[in-house]
Design a protein around this motif. Structure first.
Motif, PDB file in Angstrom:
ATOM      1  N   ASN A  39       1.998   7.069  -6.668  1.00 13.01           N
ATOM      2  CA  ASN A  39       1.109   8.209  -6.926  1.00 13.01           C
ATOM      3  C   ASN A  39       1.842   9.528  -6.724  1.00 13.01           C
ATOM      4  O   ASN A  39       1.679  10.466  -7.512  1.00 13.01           O
ATOM      5  CB  ASN A  39      -0.119   8.146  -6.009  1.00 13.01           C
ATOM      6  N   TYR A  40       2.646   9.600  -5.682  1.00 14.74           N
ATOM      7  CA  TYR A  40       3.408  10.813  -5.392  1.00 14.74           C
ATOM      8  C   TYR A  40       4.422  11.094  -6.495  1.00 14.74           C
ATOM      9  O   TYR A  40       4.529  12.221  -6.979  1.00 14.74           O
ATOM     10  CB  TYR A  40       4.096  10.663  -4.031  1.00 14.74           C
ATOM     11  N   ALA A  74       0.672  10.605   5.592  1.00 12.85           N
ATOM     12  CA  ALA A  74      -0.259   9.904   6.490  1.00 12.85           C
ATOM     13  C   ALA A  74       0.022   8.399   6.481  1.00 12.85           C
ATOM     14  O   ALA A  74       0.030   7.759   7.546  1.00 12.85           O
ATOM     15  CB  ALA A  74      -1.701  10.177   6.068  1.00 12.85           C
ATOM     16  N   ASN A  75       0.259   7.829   5.307  1.00 12.30           N
ATOM     17  CA  ASN A  75       0.571   6.401   5.231  1.00 12.30           C
ATOM     18  C   ASN A  75       1.887   6.083   5.932  1.00 12.30           C
ATOM     19  O   ASN A  75       2.029   5.017   6.532  1.00 12.30           O
ATOM     20  CB  ASN A  75       0.625   5.933   3.779  1.00 12.30           C
ATOM     21  N   LYS A  89       0.835  -1.206   0.000  1.00 20.22           N
ATOM     22  CA  LYS A  89       0.000   0.000   0.000  1.00 20.22           C
ATOM     23  C   LYS A  89       0.870   1.255   0.000  1.00 20.22           C
ATOM     24  O   LYS A  89       0.568   2.230  -0.691  1.00 20.22           O
ATOM     25  CB  LYS A  89      -0.928   0.004   1.214  1.00 20.22           C
ATOM     26  N   ARG A 140       0.268  14.553   0.952  1.00 22.75           N
ATOM     27  CA  ARG A 140      -0.411  14.382   2.252  1.00 22.75           C
ATOM     28  C   ARG A 140      -0.752  12.914   2.491  1.00 22.75           C
ATOM     29  O   ARG A 140      -0.600  12.402   3.607  1.00 22.75           O
ATOM     30  CB  ARG A 140      -1.667  15.251   2.310  1.00 22.75           C
ATOM     31  N   GLU A 141      -1.203  12.213   1.452  1.00 18.33           N
ATOM     32  CA  GLU A 141      -1.522  10.786   1.578  1.00 18.33           C
ATOM     33  C   GLU A 141      -0.271   9.989   1.937  1.00 18.33           C
ATOM     34  O   GLU A 141      -0.307   9.111   2.801  1.00 18.33           O
ATOM     35  CB  GLU A 141      -2.104  10.263   0.264  1.00 18.33           C
ATOM     36  N   LEU A 142       0.844  10.304   1.305  1.00 17.48           N
ATOM     37  CA  LEU A 142       2.090   9.589   1.572  1.00 17.48           C
ATOM     38  C   LEU A 142       2.556   9.819   3.008  1.00 17.48           C
ATOM     39  O   LEU A 142       2.953   8.872   3.692  1.00 17.48           O
ATOM     40  CB  LEU A 142       3.174  10.036   0.581  1.00 17.48           C
ATOM     41  N   SER A 198      -2.133  16.603  -2.672  1.00 13.34           N
ATOM     42  CA  SER A 198      -2.975  15.497  -2.214  1.00 13.34           C
ATOM     43  C   SER A 198      -2.156  14.216  -2.052  1.00 13.34           C
ATOM     44  O   SER A 198      -2.258  13.531  -1.029  1.00 13.34           O
ATOM     45  CB  SER A 198      -4.104  15.281  -3.220  1.00 13.34           C
ATOM     46  N   SER A 199      -1.343  13.895  -3.049  1.00 14.79           N
ATOM     47  CA  SER A 199      -0.547  12.658  -2.964  1.00 14.79           C
ATOM     48  C   SER A 199       0.530  12.764  -1.892  1.00 14.79           C
ATOM     49  O   SER A 199       0.841  11.782  -1.219  1.00 14.79           O
ATOM     50  CB  SER A 199       0.066  12.310  -4.318  1.00 14.79           C
ATOM     51  N   SER A 211       1.303   4.485  -2.694  1.00 16.37           N
ATOM     52  CA  SER A 211       1.325   5.911  -2.347  1.00 16.37           C
ATOM     53  C   SER A 211       2.559   6.586  -2.927  1.00 16.37           C
ATOM     54  O   SER A 211       2.486   7.711  -3.424  1.00 16.37           O
ATOM     55  CB  SER A 211       1.312   6.108  -0.829  1.00 16.37           C
TER      56      SER A 211
END
Length: 182
Positions: free
Chosen positions: A106-107, A147-148, A99, A143-145, A140-141, A103
């Motif tokens: 995507n980043y 957080a992951n 997962k 911030r997702e990275l 967005s990517s 991320s």
């Protein structure tokens, strides 16, 4: 048989039993330390990798940078480190690593897209029509990275402490839970 001889036999037997139990317990501790050391090496490699990507994403999220601040170096994992991780990481960590890798992908795509949009735009003309979308995608990517990476860090900590193993043992009741269902 006299009492002295019987006492010596019982005492000697008890001493041998105590020595055998002690040696067996020490062997278990050594094996556990070796296994924990292998986990620790693998998980330190993962933590460095994950936190380096999070640092890079955080760097891109920062709108204000200090003078002379340079882009963080992207992490590299050697073949030996990668093999160690794949051999010693738990199944949950392997799933989460997949997962996290998504991320990262995507980043990286968002960073590449923004670079292409910046190359395509001229410095003197109007802003490129895709610039806002590319920046939003990057933020967005990123911030997702980040957080992951935080969730992954907690999973590694829990795995090293054995929190999930202890909680599974605590939930075990005869006839209700079996670690290897047939």
């Amino acid at each position: 048989m006299n009492d002295a001889l019987f006492g010596a036999l019982v005492g000697g037997g008890a001493t041998c039993l105590a020595a055998w139990i002690t040696i067996r317990e020490q062997g278990r501790h050594v094996t556990e330390e070796l296994t924990q050391g292998r986990f620790t090496d693998a998980y330190v490699t993962l933590q460095i990798y994950v936190s380096s990507w999070a640092d890079h994403a955080t760097w891109n999220l920062n709108l204000v940078r200090l003078l002379g601040e340079t882009e963080p170096v992207l992490p590299q994992v050697s073949d030996v480190q990668g093999a160690r991780v794949s051999l010693f990481a738990s199944d949950e960590v392997v799933v989460e690593m997949g997962k996290f890798a998504q991320s990262v992908m995507n980043y990286r795509l968002a960073v590449g897209h923004l670079q292409e949009v910046r190359r395509a735009s001229s410095m003197t003309g109007p802003a490129h029509p895709d610039l806002k979308e590319a920046l939003d995608q990057l933020y967005s990517s990123a911030r997702e990275l980040v957080a992951n990476a935080g969730r992954f860090h907690q999973l590694l900590r829990n795995d090293l402490r054995g929190a999930r193993c202890r909680s599974a043992i605590a939930r075990w009741r005869p006839g209700r839970f079996h670690p290897n269902p047939q």
